[in-house]
Write an enzyme that holds these catalytic residues in place. Structure first.
Site, PDB file in Angstrom:
ATOM      1  N   HIS A 181       0.851  -1.297   0.104  1.00 42.47           N
ATOM      2  CA  HIS A 181      -0.230   0.125  -0.012  1.00 42.47           C
ATOM      3  C   HIS A 181       1.001   1.301   0.062  1.00 42.47           C
ATOM      4  CE1 HIS A 181      -3.898   2.460   1.339  1.00 42.47           C
ATOM      5  NE2 HIS A 181      -2.807   3.109   1.642  1.00 42.47           N
ATOM      6  N   GLU A 182       1.978   1.259   0.809  1.00 44.35           N
ATOM      7  CA  GLU A 182       2.994   2.145   0.925  1.00 44.35           C
ATOM      8  C   GLU A 182       3.475   2.607  -0.361  1.00 44.35           C
ATOM      9  OE1 GLU A 182       2.565   4.352   3.183  1.00 44.35           O
ATOM     10  OE2 GLU A 182       1.190   3.350   4.364  1.00 44.35           O
ATOM     11  N   GLU A 213      -6.358   6.525  -1.506  1.00 42.84           N
ATOM     12  CA  GLU A 213      -6.393   5.346  -0.613  1.00 42.84           C
ATOM     13  C   GLU A 213      -6.872   4.249  -1.376  1.00 42.84           C
ATOM     14  OE1 GLU A 213      -4.631   5.112   2.310  1.00 42.84           O
ATOM     15  OE2 GLU A 213      -3.881   6.896   1.686  1.00 42.84           O
ATOM     16  N   HIS A 232       1.683   4.416  -3.169  1.00 42.81           N
ATOM     17  CA  HIS A 232       1.713   5.961  -3.356  1.00 42.81           C
ATOM     18  C   HIS A 232       3.084   6.192  -3.929  1.00 42.81           C
ATOM     19  CE1 HIS A 232      -1.505   7.119  -0.781  1.00 42.81           C
ATOM     20  NE2 HIS A 232      -1.250   6.099   0.324  1.00 42.81           N
TER      21      HIS A 232
END
EC number: 3.4.24.-
Length: 344
Positions: free
Chosen positions: A191-192, A240, A195
């Site tokens: 997930h990070e 997100e 970004h």
């Protein structure tokens, strides 16, 4: 990640609220969550085994090599709301220049030293199992692995920092590692990485400053109109959703990502083995039904409009639906199976 402005990019994921960081004046979120889900294959890194009252992590390896997305582009998995809201932000005159003036080298240095000076750098020779999870996740997403730091904290959290001209890094808290299985932890890292892959950049910085609300610049709140604040929050929620997709591309099992969101909503290590992903998805559908009336729609909008992250049940429903979409299945068909299975 190449950031177009000289500004920190702070990705504080899986949170709705925060506590004050004394040295920076930023609010850091109180909770972050990934919970275990059933998988058809085992995971590189740490498995979780319950012994008495304690969870003992043991090294395991994948039974089947993961799929690699060698030609993956950010727009291949970017959520349509992310695309739409990014275009709207880019259309705001002077916002990028304002970011350069607001966020300078002093802020960069403070944030860099705050994270690096109080953490342990992960490498092949330091927490090598965790290093293996990051390297594999980055390989799957076709992105260079950033640095990874582990920081002692009772607040489960993970975030990303990208500074212009410096290598980006991810920070995970020790309590988060204790809370998660290896599959869940790798999904958090993915997930990070999402970004960074999507170059969320200055918009993520602005959104975090607004939503975390503690940046020490006089009259900052008066400088940005409410409409801009709402637009940034809307963009952050959509970003997100994009990064949840990145987590799925690495986990390659929607139940892993859904169970993450379930634990975020109401999980802890002592009850993790009692949580039911299918029941949580049914709960998400009941939320949609309850909010389908005019009054329900109004309440839902009021409930979510000022949040930095979509509600966990909505994120669960979104990722479940995307896992069954032609878009996701097409990406899987394009991917190549990794030739070897690593053990860490």
């Amino acid at each position: 990640m190449a950031v177009s402005v000289s500004a920190p990019v702070l990705s504080l994921c899986y949170n709705q609220s925060g506590e004050l960081s004394r040295s920076l004046g930023y609010r850091l979120p109180k909770k972050v969550g990934f919970s275990s889900g059933r998988r058809s294959v085992s995971y590189i890194g740490f498995g979780a085994e319950k012994v008495g009252r304690f969870r003992v992590r043991v090294p395991i390896c994948r039974a089947v090599p993961p799929l690699l997305f060698k030609d993956l582009d950010a727009d291949d998995f970017r959520h349509p709301f992310d695309k739409q809201n990014t275009l709207l932000l880019r259309a705001i005159p002077g916002l990028n220049e304002f970011g350069k003036a607001l966020l300078g080298s002093m802020t960069e240095q403070i944030m860099l030293l705050e994270n690096i000076g109080t953490s342990v750098l992960v490498s092949k020779n330091q927490l090598s199992d965790l290093h293996g999870l990051l390297v594999e996740a980055a390989e799957i997403l076709n992105i260079e692995a950033p640095d990874l730091y582990v920081r002692q904290s009772p607040v489960p959290n993970a975030y990303t920092l990208a500074i212009s001209g410096k290598k980006p890094f991810i920070v995970v808290h020790t309590s988060l590692i204790e809370l998660l299985t290896s599959a869940e932890l790798q999904a958090v890292l993915a997930h990070e990485l999402g970004h960074l892959k999507c170059d969320h950049g200055v918009w993520l910085t602005f959104a975090n400053i607004l939503t975390l609300g503690a940046y020490t610049v006089p009259a900052f709140g008066q400088m940005i109109a409410r409409t801009l604040e709402e637009q940034l929050l809307r963009w952050l929620r959509s970003a997100e959703l994009t990064c949840d997709r990145a987590a799925l591309l690495v986990a390659q099992d929607p139940k892993v990502v859904v169970s993450v969101l379930m634990k975020l909503a109401g999980g802890c290590p002592s009850i993790a083995d009692q949580l039911n992903v299918d029941a949580f998805l049914e709960q998400a559908r009941s939320y949609d039904k309850a909010s389908s009336s005019p009054l329900g729609w109004y309440i839902r909008n009021a409930q979510t409009s000022q949040l930095s992250h979509p509600l966990p049940v909505l994120r669960a429903r979104e990722i479940d639906e995307w896992s069954r979409s032609l878009e996701y299945k097409s990406l899987l068909k394009r991917a190549n199976r990794k030739s070897t299975v690593q053990k860490v």
